[in-house]
Design a protein around this motif. Structure first.
Motif, PDB file in Angstrom:
ATOM      1  N   PHE A 142      -3.744  33.689 -17.624  1.00  0.00           N
ATOM      2  CA  PHE A 142      -3.998  32.254 -17.741  1.00  0.00           C
ATOM      3  C   PHE A 142      -3.167  31.651 -18.863  1.00  0.00           C
ATOM      4  O   PHE A 142      -2.960  32.264 -19.904  1.00  0.00           O
ATOM      5  CB  PHE A 142      -5.489  32.039 -18.028  1.00  0.00           C
ATOM      6  N   TYR A 143      -2.716  30.406 -18.639  1.00  0.00           N
ATOM      7  CA  TYR A 143      -2.041  29.625 -19.679  1.00  0.00           C
ATOM      8  C   TYR A 143      -2.374  28.166 -19.456  1.00  0.00           C
ATOM      9  O   TYR A 143      -2.344  27.671 -18.325  1.00  0.00           O
ATOM     10  CB  TYR A 143      -0.529  29.830 -19.622  1.00  0.00           C
ATOM     11  N   SER A 144      -2.693  27.477 -20.521  1.00  0.00           N
ATOM     12  CA  SER A 144      -2.957  26.048 -20.452  1.00  0.00           C
ATOM     13  C   SER A 144      -1.978  25.369 -21.395  1.00  0.00           C
ATOM     14  O   SER A 144      -1.934  25.693 -22.576  1.00  0.00           O
ATOM     15  CB  SER A 144      -4.391  25.759 -20.893  1.00  0.00           C
ATOM     16  N   GLY A 145      -1.168  24.459 -20.888  1.00  0.00           N
ATOM     17  CA  GLY A 145      -0.246  23.788 -21.782  1.00  0.00           C
ATOM     18  C   GLY A 145       0.939  23.143 -21.098  1.00  0.00           C
ATOM     19  O   GLY A 145       1.794  22.573 -21.762  1.00  0.00           O
ATOM     20  N   LEU A 146       1.007  23.219 -19.787  1.00  0.00           N
ATOM     21  CA  LEU A 146       2.145  22.599 -19.102  1.00  0.00           C
ATOM     22  C   LEU A 146       1.952  21.111 -18.851  1.00  0.00           C
ATOM     23  O   LEU A 146       2.886  20.430 -18.462  1.00  0.00           O
ATOM     24  CB  LEU A 146       2.428  23.295 -17.768  1.00  0.00           C
ATOM     25  N   LEU A 147       0.775  20.613 -19.088  1.00  0.00           N
ATOM     26  CA  LEU A 147       0.513  19.193 -18.832  1.00  0.00           C
ATOM     27  C   LEU A 147       1.112  18.294 -19.907  1.00  0.00           C
ATOM     28  O   LEU A 147       1.442  17.142 -19.649  1.00  0.00           O
ATOM     29  CB  LEU A 147      -0.999  18.962 -18.732  1.00  0.00           C
ATOM     30  N   THR A 148       1.320  18.809 -21.100  1.00  0.00           N
ATOM     31  CA  THR A 148       1.775  18.010 -22.234  1.00  0.00           C
ATOM     32  C   THR A 148       3.288  17.803 -22.214  1.00  0.00           C
ATOM     33  O   THR A 148       4.046  18.768 -22.310  1.00  0.00           O
ATOM     34  CB  THR A 148       1.384  18.708 -23.548  1.00  0.00           C
ATOM     35  N   PRO A 149       3.752  16.547 -22.111  1.00  0.00           N
ATOM     36  CA  PRO A 149       5.204  16.290 -22.189  1.00  0.00           C
ATOM     37  C   PRO A 149       5.750  16.684 -23.557  1.00  0.00           C
ATOM     38  O   PRO A 149       5.070  16.551 -24.571  1.00  0.00           O
ATOM     39  CB  PRO A 149       5.320  14.781 -21.977  1.00  0.00           C
ATOM     40  N   GLN A 187       3.496  34.075 -23.092  1.00  0.00           N
ATOM     41  CA  GLN A 187       2.368  33.154 -22.943  1.00  0.00           C
ATOM     42  C   GLN A 187       1.283  33.742 -22.028  1.00  0.00           C
ATOM     43  O   GLN A 187       0.104  33.466 -22.218  1.00  0.00           O
ATOM     44  CB  GLN A 187       2.831  31.814 -22.358  1.00  0.00           C
ATOM     45  N   ILE A 188       1.684  34.480 -21.008  1.00  0.00           N
ATOM     46  CA  ILE A 188       0.740  35.093 -20.070  1.00  0.00           C
ATOM     47  C   ILE A 188       1.034  36.591 -20.032  1.00  0.00           C
ATOM     48  O   ILE A 188       1.914  37.036 -19.280  1.00  0.00           O
ATOM     49  CB  ILE A 188       0.856  34.486 -18.648  1.00  0.00           C
ATOM     50  N   PRO A 189       0.338  37.393 -20.818  1.00  0.00           N
ATOM     51  CA  PRO A 189       0.630  38.823 -20.877  1.00  0.00           C
ATOM     52  C   PRO A 189       0.564  39.521 -19.517  1.00  0.00           C
ATOM     53  O   PRO A 189       1.254  40.506 -19.284  1.00  0.00           O
ATOM     54  CB  PRO A 189      -0.438  39.369 -21.826  1.00  0.00           C
ATOM     55  N   GLY A 190      -0.233  38.988 -18.598  1.00  0.00           N
ATOM     56  CA  GLY A 190      -0.361  39.591 -17.272  1.00  0.00           C
ATOM     57  C   GLY A 190       0.877  39.448 -16.408  1.00  0.00           C
ATOM     58  O   GLY A 190       0.963  40.054 -15.340  1.00  0.00           O
ATOM     59  N   LEU A 191       1.863  38.656 -16.835  1.00  0.00           N
ATOM     60  CA  LEU A 191       3.113  38.530 -16.071  1.00  0.00           C
ATOM     61  C   LEU A 191       4.018  39.747 -16.231  1.00  0.00           C
ATOM     62  O   LEU A 191       4.950  39.935 -15.440  1.00  0.00           O
ATOM     63  CB  LEU A 191       3.884  37.276 -16.493  1.00  0.00           C
ATOM     64  N   PHE A 204      -0.946  45.671 -12.080  1.00  0.00           N
ATOM     65  CA  PHE A 204      -0.404  44.859 -13.166  1.00  0.00           C
ATOM     66  C   PHE A 204      -0.320  45.700 -14.428  1.00  0.00           C
ATOM     67  O   PHE A 204      -0.896  46.780 -14.509  1.00  0.00           O
ATOM     68  CB  PHE A 204      -1.253  43.602 -13.423  1.00  0.00           C
ATOM     69  N   CYS A 205       0.404  45.170 -15.398  1.00  0.00           N
ATOM     70  CA  CYS A 205       0.592  45.828 -16.695  1.00  0.00           C
ATOM     71  C   CYS A 205       0.496  44.740 -17.750  1.00  0.00           C
ATOM     72  O   CYS A 205       1.493  44.137 -18.120  1.00  0.00           O
ATOM     73  CB  CYS A 205       1.952  46.528 -16.732  1.00  0.00           C
ATOM     74  N   VAL A 206      -0.709  44.430 -18.209  1.00  0.00           N
ATOM     75  CA  VAL A 206      -0.913  43.384 -19.200  1.00  0.00           C
ATOM     76  C   VAL A 206      -0.266  43.818 -20.516  1.00  0.00           C
ATOM     77  O   VAL A 206      -0.594  44.860 -21.066  1.00  0.00           O
ATOM     78  CB  VAL A 206      -2.415  43.090 -19.409  1.00  0.00           C
ATOM     79  N   LYS A 210      -8.490  48.501 -17.274  1.00  0.00           N
ATOM     80  CA  LYS A 210      -9.940  48.282 -17.297  1.00  0.00           C
ATOM     81  C   LYS A 210     -10.339  47.256 -18.347  1.00  0.00           C
ATOM     82  O   LYS A 210     -11.427  46.707 -18.299  1.00  0.00           O
ATOM     83  CB  LYS A 210     -10.667  49.599 -17.563  1.00  0.00           C
ATOM     84  N   LEU A 211      -9.433  46.989 -19.310  1.00  0.00           N
ATOM     85  CA  LEU A 211      -9.732  46.036 -20.380  1.00  0.00           C
ATOM     86  C   LEU A 211      -9.174  44.635 -20.089  1.00  0.00           C
ATOM     87  O   LEU A 211      -9.363  43.718 -20.874  1.00  0.00           O
ATOM     88  CB  LEU A 211      -9.164  46.540 -21.708  1.00  0.00           C
ATOM     89  N   ALA A 212      -8.475  44.465 -18.969  1.00  0.00           N
ATOM     90  CA  ALA A 212      -7.893  43.164 -18.618  1.00  0.00           C
ATOM     91  C   ALA A 212      -8.980  42.137 -18.333  1.00  0.00           C
ATOM     92  O   ALA A 212     -10.048  42.468 -17.827  1.00  0.00           O
ATOM     93  CB  ALA A 212      -6.979  43.312 -17.414  1.00  0.00           C
ATOM     94  N   THR A 213      -8.676  40.886 -18.695  1.00  0.00           N
ATOM     95  CA  THR A 213      -9.599  39.777 -18.425  1.00  0.00           C
ATOM     96  C   THR A 213      -8.827  38.667 -17.723  1.00  0.00           C
ATOM     97  O   THR A 213      -7.595  38.682 -17.675  1.00  0.00           O
ATOM     98  CB  THR A 213     -10.201  39.216 -19.729  1.00  0.00           C
ATOM     99  N   ALA A 214      -9.531  37.688 -17.231  1.00  0.00           N
ATOM    100  CA  ALA A 214      -8.889  36.544 -16.573  1.00  0.00           C
ATOM    101  C   ALA A 214      -7.949  35.825 -17.534  1.00  0.00           C
ATOM    102  O   ALA A 214      -6.917  35.288 -17.112  1.00  0.00           O
ATOM    103  CB  ALA A 214      -9.944  35.579 -16.035  1.00  0.00           C
TER     104      ALA A 214
END
Length: 166
Positions: free
Chosen positions: A61-68, A86-90, A31-33, A53-57
Motif C-alpha cells: 500500500f502507498y498513499s500519496g499520489l493525489l497530492t500535486p 515506497q511499497i516494499p511488496g513491489l 512475493f518478496c517484501v 508470514k509476516l507480510a501485511t496489507a
C-alpha cells in the motif's frame, strides 16, 4: 561412424533449439517484501526479503499520489515515484508506478526503462508523447494525448512527454 554420430548430434541440437523458448523464469514465491534488516535469510533484487508470514496489507500500500507536486524547476515537471522504496511488496514483481506533474510546456526529458514497459494515463491537460524504435528502422512514434487517453512506451525504448498547453 564418427560422421554419423556428428550428424545425429547436430540434428538433435537443431531440434532442441526449435523447441526452446526464452523468458524470465517464474517467481519462486508469490512475493518478496523488501526489508532493510539483514537478519532475513533471503536476498533478492538487492533487497532482503521479509518472512512471507509476516507480510501485511501495508506492505502493498502507498498513499500519496493525489497530492500535486511543485513543478517550478528547469524542466517544468516533477516525478513522484512509487517503487519498492515506497511499497516494499513491489520487490521482485517487475512493476512500478509514478505520478508526473507538469507545468505548462513542461517536459519529461527523453529517458528509457531498460527492464520495463511504461504505460501512461493522462488525467488532465494535453500531453505530446513519443518514442523511437531501435529495430529495424529507428521509427519515431508520436501522439497528442487528452484526458482519459492511455499510451504505452515499449520496454527499453527512448521516450518523452511534453505538455503542449495547460
Amino acid at each position: 561412424m564418427a560422421t554419423h554420430f556428428i550428424l545425429v548430434a547436430i540434428a538433435i541440437m537443431a531440434l532442441a533449439s526449435t523447441l526452446a523458448t526464452a523468458s524470465d523464469p517464474s517467481q519462486l514465491q508469490d512475493f518478496c517484501v523488501a526489508v532493510k534488516d539483514s537478519k532475513s535469510a533471503v536476498f533478492v533484487n538487492g533487497k532482503f526479503c521479509n518472512d512471507p508470514k509476516l507480510a501485511t496489507a501495508n506492505d502493498f500500500f502507498y498513499s500519496g499520489l493525489l497530492t500535486p507536486q511543485n513543478t517550478s524547476n528547469p524542466v517544468g515537471s516533477t516525478v513522484t515515484p512509487v517503487n519498492v522504496m515506497q511499497i516494499p511488496g513491489l520487490n521482485t514483481l517487475g512493476i512500478s508506478l509514478a505520478r508526473i506533474d507538469f507545468a505548462p510546456y513542461g517536459l519529461n526529458p527523453p529517458h528509457t526503462h531498460p527492464r520495463g514497459t511504461e504505460i501512461l494515463v493522462v488525467l488532465e491537460g494535453t500531453l505530446y508523447v513519443g518514442f523511437v524504435t531501435s529495430n529495424p528502422d529507428n521509427r519515431f512514434f508520436t501522439k497528442v494525448l487528452y484526458p482519459g487517453d492511455v499510451f504505452v512506451f515499449p520496454e527499453g525504448l527512448i521516450h518523452f512527454g511534453l505538455i503542449r498547453k495547460d
